[in-house]
Write an enzyme that holds these catalytic residues in place. Structure first.
Site, mmCIF file in Angstrom:
data_model
loop_
_atom_site.group_PDB
_atom_site.id
_atom_site.type_symbol
_atom_site.label_atom_id
_atom_site.label_comp_id
_atom_site.label_asym_id
_atom_site.label_seq_id
_atom_site.Cartn_x
_atom_site.Cartn_y
_atom_site.Cartn_z
ATOM 1 N N HIS A 122 0.876 -1.175 0.000
ATOM 2 C CA HIS A 122 0.000 0.000 0.000
ATOM 3 C C HIS A 122 0.914 1.226 0.000
ATOM 4 O O HIS A 122 2.018 1.169 0.545
ATOM 5 C CB HIS A 122 -0.834 -0.050 1.284
ATOM 6 C CG HIS A 122 -1.935 0.940 1.367
ATOM 7 N ND1 HIS A 122 -1.720 2.245 1.717
ATOM 8 C CD2 HIS A 122 -3.272 0.826 1.161
ATOM 9 C CE1 HIS A 122 -2.879 2.891 1.736
ATOM 10 N NE2 HIS A 122 -3.841 2.054 1.394
ATOM 11 N N ASP A 199 2.969 -4.266 8.087
ATOM 12 C CA ASP A 199 1.787 -3.426 7.919
ATOM 13 C C ASP A 199 0.575 -4.332 8.143
ATOM 14 O O ASP A 199 0.237 -5.154 7.294
ATOM 15 C CB ASP A 199 1.801 -2.829 6.503
ATOM 16 C CG ASP A 199 0.501 -2.115 6.150
ATOM 17 O OD1 ASP A 199 -0.504 -2.263 6.882
ATOM 18 O OD2 ASP A 199 0.481 -1.428 5.106
ATOM 19 N N GLN A 202 -4.579 -4.800 7.124
ATOM 20 C CA GLN A 202 -5.586 -5.756 6.633
ATOM 21 C C GLN A 202 -5.498 -7.098 7.345
ATOM 22 O O GLN A 202 -6.187 -8.043 6.951
ATOM 23 C CB GLN A 202 -5.429 -5.965 5.113
ATOM 24 C CG GLN A 202 -5.648 -4.720 4.279
ATOM 25 C CD GLN A 202 -7.083 -4.191 4.335
ATOM 26 O OE1 GLN A 202 -8.011 -4.894 4.755
ATOM 27 N NE2 GLN A 202 -7.283 -2.964 3.920
ATOM 28 N N LYS A 225 -10.577 0.157 10.584
ATOM 29 C CA LYS A 225 -10.805 -1.038 9.759
ATOM 30 C C LYS A 225 -11.203 -2.235 10.619
ATOM 31 O O LYS A 225 -11.465 -3.311 10.107
ATOM 32 C CB LYS A 225 -9.542 -1.381 8.959
ATOM 33 C CG LYS A 225 -9.179 -0.324 7.915
ATOM 34 C CD LYS A 225 -8.004 -0.787 7.099
ATOM 35 C CE LYS A 225 -7.349 0.321 6.309
ATOM 36 N NZ LYS A 225 -8.122 0.763 5.156
ATOM 37 N N CYS A 363 -4.779 2.478 -3.640
ATOM 38 C CA CYS A 363 -3.510 2.980 -3.062
ATOM 39 C C CYS A 363 -2.371 1.998 -3.286
ATOM 40 O O CYS A 363 -1.499 1.833 -2.410
ATOM 41 C CB CYS A 363 -3.648 3.305 -1.583
ATOM 42 S SG CYS A 363 -4.820 4.609 -1.265
HETATM 43 N N1 PLP Z 1 -1.917 -0.566 4.568
HETATM 44 C C1 PLP Z 1 -2.862 -1.289 3.981
HETATM 45 C C2 PLP Z 1 -2.562 -2.685 3.510
HETATM 46 C C3 PLP Z 1 -4.148 -0.753 3.813
HETATM 47 O O1 PLP Z 1 -5.098 -1.473 3.217
HETATM 48 C C4 PLP Z 1 -4.403 0.564 4.275
HETATM 49 C C5 PLP Z 1 -5.715 1.199 4.065
HETATM 50 O O2 PLP Z 1 -6.432 0.910 3.158
HETATM 51 C C6 PLP Z 1 -3.366 1.271 4.891
HETATM 52 C C7 PLP Z 1 -2.142 0.673 5.022
HETATM 53 C C8 PLP Z 1 -3.549 2.665 5.387
HETATM 54 O O3 PLP Z 1 -4.419 2.714 6.459
HETATM 55 P P1 PLP Z 1 -4.890 4.121 7.058
HETATM 56 O O4 PLP Z 1 -5.424 4.910 5.903
HETATM 57 O O5 PLP Z 1 -5.936 3.749 8.037
HETATM 58 O O6 PLP Z 1 -3.698 4.760 7.675
#
Ligand code: PLP
Length: 409
Positions: A122, A199, A202, A225, A363
C-alpha cells in the site's frame, strides 16, 4: 455458534437503505462499519467522562485517563504484545509507519543501506520509505509478486543480504487477498541484522495476530478497519527499540523537562504521543477490541475465509472475469475486472442497487502496473457479511454485464 445474522443486529447502519435497495456493504477493506457497542462507548465517554488525560488530578481527568490507558491494555493484549510500553497510539497505520520512517529511519539509515519492501505494498508502506531513502541515501529494493499474487520468496532470499537495514511487508494484501509469510521474512531480516516492519492494516481486523509470534520489530494497524472509530490506530514495537529512537512529533506530553534550548523525553509510550491524543477514539477502539475478542478472531477468520472462497467461486462462474490473487488461502477480499467495463462505471451501477464496492487503484499503483491494469473493482467482506450478499453481488454483476454489453453494441 457464529451467526452473522445475529451479529448484523449490532450494526445499525446495516439496516439502512441506499437508492431504494437494502445496503450491501462490501467496502470493508476501506473501512468497517461500527457496532452499537463502539458507538455507545464513544457517547458514554463524551457524556460522562470527557477531559484531557494525564494532566489533571480532578475526577473526570482521572476517569478519562483510566479509560484511555484501559484501551491501551486491551489493544496490547489483542495483538499479543508482551507489555503496554511498546504500544503507541497513532492516527492509524499511515501515521504509525511514518513514525518509524522518521524516528527510526532517519536515525539508523545511511548512504548505501537497503530497505526491502514488496511490489504489493500500500502507498502507506512505500511513500514514507521513499522519503526516508531520499533523506538518507538508502536504496529501495522490492520482492516481486508471482503470477498467482503470492510473494516470490526465492527472490526475497536473494535480496535480503548484509546491506539490508529494514524489511517491510503487508501482512495481508488489500487487493490480492494473500496472507504473506511475514514470520519467514522476519527470520530472514534478523539473520541479516535488519529490522522487520509488518503493515497489519488488513490483518489485525481479520486474523488472530500475535506480534511476538510474528517475530516482527514494528507492527502497525488502523482502528477504523477493525470496528473502531476513525482517527486512531497503533504502532507496536519493542520498548528497547522505541527507547533508542528519536521522537517523531514534538510538543506537550512527550517531554520530561523543557528548557529554552533543549528538552528531555517522557517515558514510553508517551514519548511518541505528542499533544492531545484522540482520546475518545482510543476508548472506542478498546470497545471494538472487546467486541472482536468476544466473537473470537479464529471464528472471524473462519467466517471470512469461507465467505472469500464462496465469493471467489461464484464470481469465477461468471466466466469472462479476471480475479486477482491466488485461488486458495484467501482473505475475504475479491478484486476483479469485467472485460470492457471500467471499474468506476461498474461501482456506480452497483451503487444504484445499494451495493457498495470499491473501484480504483486501492492505493497500490505499483501493484496495478504489475497486474497490467490501472484499476480493479474490489468486494471486501467482514464479519457481518453473508453468502446472500455475495449472491446479490453476483446477480448485480450479471445484470451489469448485460447492461454494458448492450451499451458496447
Ligand atoms: N496498509 C494497507 C494494507 C491498507 O489497506 C491501508 C488502508 O487501506 C493502509 C495501510 C492505510 O491505512 P490508514 O489509511 O488507516 O492509515
Amino acid at each position: 455458534m457464529y451467526e452473522a445474522a445475529k451479529i448484523r443486529r449490532d450494526f445499525p447502519i446495516l439496516s439502512r437503505e441506499v437508492n431504494g435497495g437494502k445496503l450491501v456493504y462490501l467496502d470493508n477493506a476501506a473501512t468497517s462499519q461500527k457496532p452499537r457497542q463502539v458507538i455507545e462507548a464513544l457517547t458514554d465517554y463524551y457524556e460522562r467522562h470527557n477531559a484531557n488525560i494525564h494532566r489533571g488530578v480532578h475526577r473526570l481527568a482521572e476517569e478519562a485517563t483510566a479509560a484511555y490507558e484501559g484501551a491501551r491494555e486491551k489493544v496490547a493484549a489483542f495483538l499479543g504484545a508482551p507489555e503496554t510500553t511498546g504500544l503507541v497510539f497513532t492516527r492509524g497505520t499511515t501515521e504509525a509507519i511514518n513514525l518509524v520512517a522518521h524516528a527510526w529511519g532517519r536515525k539508523e539509515l545511511r548512504e548505501g543501506d537497503e530497505i526491502v519492501l514488496t511490489e504489493a505494498e500500500h502507498h502507506s508502506n512505500l511513500v514514507p520509505w521513499q522519503l526516508a531513502a531520499q533523506a538518507t541515501g538508502a536504496k529501495l529494493r522490492f520482492i516481486p509478486i508471482r503470477e498467482d499474487g503470492t510473494l516470490d520468496m526465492e527472490e526475497a532470499e536473494r535480496l535480503v543480504g548484509p546491506k539490508i537495514k529494514l524489511v517491510g511487508c503487508i501482512h495481508a494484501s488489500n487487493v490480492l487477498a494473500t496472507v504473506n509469510p511475514v514470520e519467514k521474512l522476519a527470520e530472514l531480516a534478523h539473520a541479516n541484522g535488519a529490522r522487520m516492519l509488518v503493515d497489519g492494516a488488513q490483518s489485525a481486523p481479520h486474523l488472530p495476530v500475535n506480534v511476538e509470534e510474528l517475530g516482527c520489530d514494528f507492527f502497525a494497524c488502523s482502528g477504523h478497519k477493525m470496528l473502531g472509530p476513525t482517527g486512531v490506530g497503533v504502532l507496536w514495537s519493542k520498548p528497547e527499540l522505541l527507547e533508542e529512537m528519536d521522537p517523531f512529533l514534538g510538543g506537550g506530553e512527550m517531554i520530561r523537562e523543557v528548557h529554552l534550548d533543549h528538552s528531555t523525553w517522557n517515558d514510553l509510550p508517551y514519548k511518541f504521543e505528542a499533544g492531545t491524543m484522540n482520546i475518545a477514539q482510543a476508548v472506542g477502539l478498546g470497545a471494538a477490541v472487546d467486541y472482536l475478542d468476544a466473537l473470537g478472531m479464529d471464528n472471524v477468520r473462519e467466517h471470512e475465509r469461507k465467505l472469500g472462497e464462496y465469493a471467489y467461486r461464484r464470481l469465477s462462474e461468471l466466466g469472462d472475469i479476471t480475479i486477482y490473487g491466488p485461488a486458495e488461502d484467501r482473505t475475504g477480499i475479491v478484486s476483479f475486472s469485467l472485460p470492457d467495463v471500467h471499474p468506476h462505471d461498474l461501482s456506480q451501477l452497483l451503487d444504484e442497487e445499494g451495493i457498495a464496492i470499491r473501484s480504483g487503484h486501492h492505493c497500490t499503483q505499483p501493484l496495478m502496473r504489475r497486474l497490467g491494469t490501472v484499476a480493479t473493482a474490489r468486494a471486501s467482506f467482514y464479519l457481518y457479511n453473508t453468502e446472500e450478499e455475495v449472491d446479490t453481488l453476483v446477480e448485480a454483476l450479471v445484470k451489469a454485464r448485460e447492461f454494458f454489453g448492450a451499451f458496447a453494441k
